[in-house]
Design an enzyme around this catalytic site. Structure first.
Site, PDB file in Angstrom:
ATOM      1  CE1 TYR A  82      -3.675  -2.465   0.141  1.00 43.10           C
ATOM      2  CE2 TYR A  82      -2.703  -3.255   2.198  1.00 43.10           C
ATOM      3  CZ  TYR A  82      -3.610  -3.401   1.156  1.00 43.10           C
ATOM      4  OH  TYR A  82      -4.450  -4.480   1.135  1.00 43.10           O
ATOM      5  CG  HIS A 126     -10.076  -2.300  -4.485  1.00 44.06           C
ATOM      6  ND1 HIS A 126     -10.455  -2.459  -3.174  1.00 44.06           N
ATOM      7  CD2 HIS A 126     -11.155  -2.599  -5.236  1.00 44.06           C
ATOM      8  CE1 HIS A 126     -11.708  -2.853  -3.135  1.00 44.06           C
ATOM      9  NE2 HIS A 126     -12.161  -2.935  -4.375  1.00 44.06           N
TER      10      HIS A 126
HETATM   11  C1  DQA Z   1      -7.890  -2.937  -0.596  1.00 38.36           C
HETATM   12  C2  DQA Z   1      -7.889  -4.407  -1.042  1.00 38.36           C
HETATM   13  C3  DQA Z   1      -8.623  -5.280  -0.044  1.00 38.36           C
HETATM   14  O1  DQA Z   1      -8.578  -6.633  -0.466  1.00 38.36           O
HETATM   15  C4  DQA Z   1      -7.993  -5.176   1.322  1.00 38.36           C
HETATM   16  O2  DQA Z   1      -8.719  -5.930   2.249  1.00 38.36           O
HETATM   17  C5  DQA Z   1      -7.820  -3.769   1.765  1.00 38.36           C
HETATM   18  C6  DQA Z   1      -7.345  -2.785   0.801  1.00 38.36           C
HETATM   19  C7  DQA Z   1      -7.050  -2.061  -1.538  1.00 38.36           C
HETATM   20  O3  DQA Z   1      -7.247  -0.850  -1.517  1.00 38.36           O
HETATM   21  O4  DQA Z   1      -6.194  -2.568  -2.255  1.00 38.36           O
HETATM   22  O5  DQA Z   1      -7.989  -3.452   2.929  1.00 38.36           O
HETATM   23  O6  DQA Z   1      -9.219  -2.456  -0.645  1.00 38.36           O
END
Ligand code: DQA
Length: 142
Positions: free
Chosen positions: A22, A96
């Site tokens: 992230y 995402h």
């Molecule tokens: C997410 C992807 C999801 O699978 C994960 O549980 C997250 C972050 C993303 O932004 O990539 O918390 O939403």
């Protein structure tokens, strides 16, 4: 123009959580830059860890030109969030940071995507800007 950015569970930890996936920037830092980049857009922001509260916030959002929604893990599990997207009259774009289809199989199950006008997955925080650009285009007469 009014846009509501809504982040779901665990997205308050972006910047320190699984930084290899992230990144190092917190959402608050990113949001500051986004707001400066689009001074003419009124951007409201909510981060909510509770599923019911999140669903309620989505369902009760009425007067926005669009909602940019990252439900986090609720994407893969929550009929309540899916129903809330169907309830709000606002167009919803799903975002995402990671490419959920390139990750664990349980992240390939997506209960929200079919209720959104579109989905952006895998472009990191830039996905929010991409979603915002689309909403601006949608609201700007040719
Ligand atoms: C997410 C992807 C999801 O699978 C994960 O549980 C997250 C972050 C993303 O932004 O990539 O918390 O939403």
């Amino acid at each position: 123009m009014k846009v509501f950015i809504i982040n779901g569970v665990n997205l308050g930890q972006i910047g320190t959580r699984e930084v290899n996936i992230y990144g190092h920037l917190s959402f608050d830092e990113y949001l500051r830059d986004l707001v400066n980049l689009y001074p003419d857009v009124n951007i409201d922001y909510l981060q909510e860890d509770d599923e019911g509260e999140l669903a309620q916030a989505i369902a009760e959002a009425h007067d926005y030109d669009g909602i940019i929604l990252n439900p986090g893990a609720f994407t893969h599990t929550s009929i309540a969030v899916a129903d809330a997207i169907r309830t709000t009259p606002c167009p919803v774009i799903e975002v995402h940071l990671s490419n959920i289809f390139g990750r664990e199989p349980y992240r390939h199950r997506n209960l929200v995507a079919s209720h959104c006008i579109g989905s952006i997955s895998g472009f990191g925080l830039d996905g929010y800007r991409m979603a915002l650009e689309h909403l601006i285009k949608k609201c700007t007469p040719l």
